[in-house]
Design a protein around this motif. Structure first.
Motif, PDB file in Angstrom:
ATOM      1  N   ILE A 124       0.876  -1.175   0.000  1.00 45.06           N
ATOM      2  CA  ILE A 124       0.000   0.000   0.000  1.00 45.06           C
ATOM      3  C   ILE A 124       0.905   1.215   0.000  1.00 45.06           C
ATOM      4  O   ILE A 124       1.736   1.389   0.891  1.00 45.06           O
ATOM      5  CB  ILE A 124      -0.946   0.019   1.217  1.00 45.06           C
ATOM      6  CG1 ILE A 124      -1.827  -1.226   1.216  1.00 45.06           C
ATOM      7  CG2 ILE A 124      -1.802   1.297   1.188  1.00 45.06           C
ATOM      8  CD1 ILE A 124      -2.789  -1.312   2.387  1.00 45.06           C
ATOM      9  N   PHE A 159       1.031   4.784   0.579  1.00 41.15           N
ATOM     10  CA  PHE A 159       0.386   5.963   1.143  1.00 41.15           C
ATOM     11  C   PHE A 159       1.063   7.209   0.599  1.00 41.15           C
ATOM     12  O   PHE A 159       2.273   7.233   0.407  1.00 41.15           O
ATOM     13  CB  PHE A 159       0.484   5.954   2.675  1.00 41.15           C
ATOM     14  CG  PHE A 159      -0.285   4.838   3.318  1.00 41.15           C
ATOM     15  CD1 PHE A 159      -1.664   4.887   3.404  1.00 41.15           C
ATOM     16  CD2 PHE A 159       0.367   3.731   3.822  1.00 41.15           C
ATOM     17  CE1 PHE A 159      -2.389   3.867   3.983  1.00 41.15           C
ATOM     18  CE2 PHE A 159      -0.336   2.699   4.415  1.00 41.15           C
ATOM     19  CZ  PHE A 159      -1.722   2.763   4.500  1.00 41.15           C
ATOM     20  N   VAL A 204      -1.737  -1.186  -3.975  1.00 33.44           N
ATOM     21  CA  VAL A 204      -2.802  -0.202  -3.810  1.00 33.44           C
ATOM     22  C   VAL A 204      -2.150   1.154  -3.611  1.00 33.44           C
ATOM     23  O   VAL A 204      -1.298   1.308  -2.732  1.00 33.44           O
ATOM     24  CB  VAL A 204      -3.693  -0.545  -2.591  1.00 33.44           C
ATOM     25  CG1 VAL A 204      -4.713   0.554  -2.344  1.00 33.44           C
ATOM     26  CG2 VAL A 204      -4.357  -1.894  -2.782  1.00 33.44           C
ATOM     27  N   GLN A 205      -2.550   2.110  -4.412  1.00 31.87           N
ATOM     28  CA  GLN A 205      -2.062   3.471  -4.235  1.00 31.87           C
ATOM     29  C   GLN A 205      -3.093   4.252  -3.428  1.00 31.87           C
ATOM     30  O   GLN A 205      -4.236   4.404  -3.854  1.00 31.87           O
ATOM     31  CB  GLN A 205      -1.813   4.127  -5.587  1.00 31.87           C
ATOM     32  CG  GLN A 205      -0.607   3.514  -6.290  1.00 31.87           C
ATOM     33  CD  GLN A 205      -0.345   4.173  -7.613  1.00 31.87           C
ATOM     34  OE1 GLN A 205      -0.938   3.800  -8.613  1.00 31.87           O
ATOM     35  NE2 GLN A 205       0.537   5.154  -7.605  1.00 31.87           N
ATOM     36  N   ALA A 206      -2.684   4.685  -2.265  1.00 31.41           N
ATOM     37  CA  ALA A 206      -3.569   5.402  -1.347  1.00 31.41           C
ATOM     38  C   ALA A 206      -3.090   6.840  -1.217  1.00 31.41           C
ATOM     39  O   ALA A 206      -2.727   7.304  -0.136  1.00 31.41           O
ATOM     40  CB  ALA A 206      -3.602   4.694   0.004  1.00 31.41           C
ATOM     41  N   GLU A 218      -8.088   9.482   0.700  1.00 34.35           N
ATOM     42  CA  GLU A 218      -7.335   8.421   0.009  1.00 34.35           C
ATOM     43  C   GLU A 218      -6.542   7.571   0.995  1.00 34.35           C
ATOM     44  O   GLU A 218      -6.529   6.341   0.915  1.00 34.35           O
ATOM     45  CB  GLU A 218      -6.387   9.030  -1.032  1.00 34.35           C
ATOM     46  CG  GLU A 218      -7.072   9.533  -2.271  1.00 34.35           C
ATOM     47  CD  GLU A 218      -7.816   8.446  -3.016  1.00 34.35           C
ATOM     48  OE1 GLU A 218      -7.219   7.387  -3.313  1.00 34.35           O
ATOM     49  OE2 GLU A 218      -9.011   8.653  -3.306  1.00 34.35           O
ATOM     50  N   ILE A 219      -5.873   8.242   1.910  1.00 33.34           N
ATOM     51  CA  ILE A 219      -5.058   7.527   2.895  1.00 33.34           C
ATOM     52  C   ILE A 219      -5.951   6.701   3.816  1.00 33.34           C
ATOM     53  O   ILE A 219      -5.621   5.563   4.154  1.00 33.34           O
ATOM     54  CB  ILE A 219      -4.150   8.507   3.657  1.00 33.34           C
ATOM     55  CG1 ILE A 219      -3.064   8.997   2.689  1.00 33.34           C
ATOM     56  CG2 ILE A 219      -3.542   7.875   4.897  1.00 33.34           C
ATOM     57  CD1 ILE A 219      -2.241  10.152   3.176  1.00 33.34           C
ATOM     58  N   LYS A 220      -7.088   7.242   4.176  1.00 28.63           N
ATOM     59  CA  LYS A 220      -8.016   6.497   5.038  1.00 28.63           C
ATOM     60  C   LYS A 220      -8.474   5.209   4.350  1.00 28.63           C
ATOM     61  O   LYS A 220      -8.547   4.153   4.987  1.00 28.63           O
ATOM     62  CB  LYS A 220      -9.216   7.362   5.402  1.00 28.63           C
ATOM     63  CG  LYS A 220     -10.168   6.651   6.328  1.00 28.63           C
ATOM     64  CD  LYS A 220     -11.339   7.502   6.758  1.00 28.63           C
ATOM     65  CE  LYS A 220     -12.211   6.637   7.655  1.00 28.63           C
ATOM     66  NZ  LYS A 220     -13.204   7.317   8.371  1.00 28.63           N
ATOM     67  N   LYS A 221      -8.785   5.269   3.047  1.00 32.16           N
ATOM     68  CA  LYS A 221      -9.187   4.058   2.314  1.00 32.16           C
ATOM     69  C   LYS A 221      -8.078   3.012   2.359  1.00 32.16           C
ATOM     70  O   LYS A 221      -8.328   1.834   2.599  1.00 32.16           O
ATOM     71  CB  LYS A 221      -9.531   4.386   0.851  1.00 32.16           C
ATOM     72  CG  LYS A 221     -10.888   5.012   0.667  1.00 32.16           C
ATOM     73  CD  LYS A 221     -11.302   5.044  -0.790  1.00 32.16           C
ATOM     74  CE  LYS A 221     -10.724   6.251  -1.468  1.00 32.16           C
ATOM     75  NZ  LYS A 221     -11.165   6.437  -2.853  1.00 32.16           N
ATOM     76  N   GLY A 222      -6.855   3.443   2.129  1.00 32.10           N
ATOM     77  CA  GLY A 222      -5.726   2.519   2.172  1.00 32.10           C
ATOM     78  C   GLY A 222      -5.515   1.943   3.558  1.00 32.10           C
ATOM     79  O   GLY A 222      -5.228   0.749   3.715  1.00 32.10           O
ATOM     80  N   TRP A 223      -5.678   2.770   4.590  1.00 34.37           N
ATOM     81  CA  TRP A 223      -5.486   2.322   5.964  1.00 34.37           C
ATOM     82  C   TRP A 223      -6.585   1.333   6.369  1.00 34.37           C
ATOM     83  O   TRP A 223      -6.317   0.337   7.039  1.00 34.37           O
ATOM     84  CB  TRP A 223      -5.414   3.518   6.895  1.00 34.37           C
ATOM     85  CG  TRP A 223      -5.274   3.174   8.350  1.00 34.37           C
ATOM     86  CD1 TRP A 223      -6.024   3.669   9.375  1.00 34.37           C
ATOM     87  CD2 TRP A 223      -4.338   2.284   8.965  1.00 34.37           C
ATOM     88  NE1 TRP A 223      -5.612   3.133  10.572  1.00 34.37           N
ATOM     89  CE2 TRP A 223      -4.571   2.274  10.348  1.00 34.37           C
ATOM     90  CE3 TRP A 223      -3.315   1.480   8.466  1.00 34.37           C
ATOM     91  CZ2 TRP A 223      -3.842   1.507  11.244  1.00 34.37           C
ATOM     92  CZ3 TRP A 223      -2.574   0.707   9.364  1.00 34.37           C
ATOM     93  CH2 TRP A 223      -2.840   0.723  10.721  1.00 34.37           C
TER      94      TRP A 223
END
Length: 192
Positions: free
Chosen positions: A51, A53, A80-82, A100-105
């Motif tokens: 991921i 971030f 996954v690019q967050a 975006e970062i929240k989706k990745g997290w």
């Protein structure tokens, strides 16, 4: 290729234990080191999640390489690019970065809890924590409760002391000399 993976699975008699690794510091090479580790793990038929971030966009040489892996190896890799298509700093972060970062997290938390991968690389997670885009307490809790055999890597500058204390391996990449200091711009194939 299936036979290759069957012959290269981790030795079940070896005491498997996954560790937490941190690559931090102001020098160049943190992401590069983690991606080399990903290639090594893929070569041993591990399931790998990366991921990224704070990193979006498509102009990364490593993404081009990963897209061209053989189908047998590529089936074990998820990237996954967050992040948005820019570098995030304290003075330019916004709600879109946070989303975006929240989706990745959220994805990271789910796959770690469900033990879906052998290796999880949280690229630039240290920066996301430092910028307040990933909650430090949540990260600590996830790392403390990770599956025993899962290896987790966090990269990025400014690793929090609590993350460093929790990690089993910490490498600080320290700049001694860099051609950027002479005005040379980032080069395709070397920096991205």
């Amino acid at each position: 290729m299936t036979e290759y993976c069957e012959n290269n699975l981790i030795n079940p008699n070896w005491a498997k234990h996954g560790y937490i690794q941190v690559y931090t510091g102001n020098g160049k090479g943190k992401t590069t080191a983690s991606l080399g580790l990903a290639m090594r793990a893929l070569g041993r038929c591990w399931k790998v999640l990366i991921i990224m971030f704070t990193k979006g966009g498509d102009d990364y040489g490593e993404l081009n390489s990963f897209r061209n892996l053989s189908p047998e190896i590529a089936k074990n890799l998820t990237i996954v690019q967050a992040g948005l298509d820019r570098i995030v700093y304290e003075n330019n972060k916004n709600a879109n970065d946070e989303a975006e970062i929240k989706k990745g997290w959220e994805l990271a938390k789910r796959v770690i809890k469900n033990d879906e991968y052998n290796l999880v690389i949280l690229d630039e997670a240290n920066i996301a924590i430092d910028l307040g885009l990933i909650d430090l307490d949540e990260m600590v809790e996830v790392l403390k409760n990770k599956p025993d055999e899962m290896e987790i890597v966090l990269t990025g500058r400014n690793a929090n002391p609590r993350i460093i204390e929790l990690a089993h391996l910490v490498s600080e990449i320290k700049p001694i000399k860099h051609y950027w200091d002479t005005g040379i711009a980032a080069r395709k194939g070397i920096e991205y």
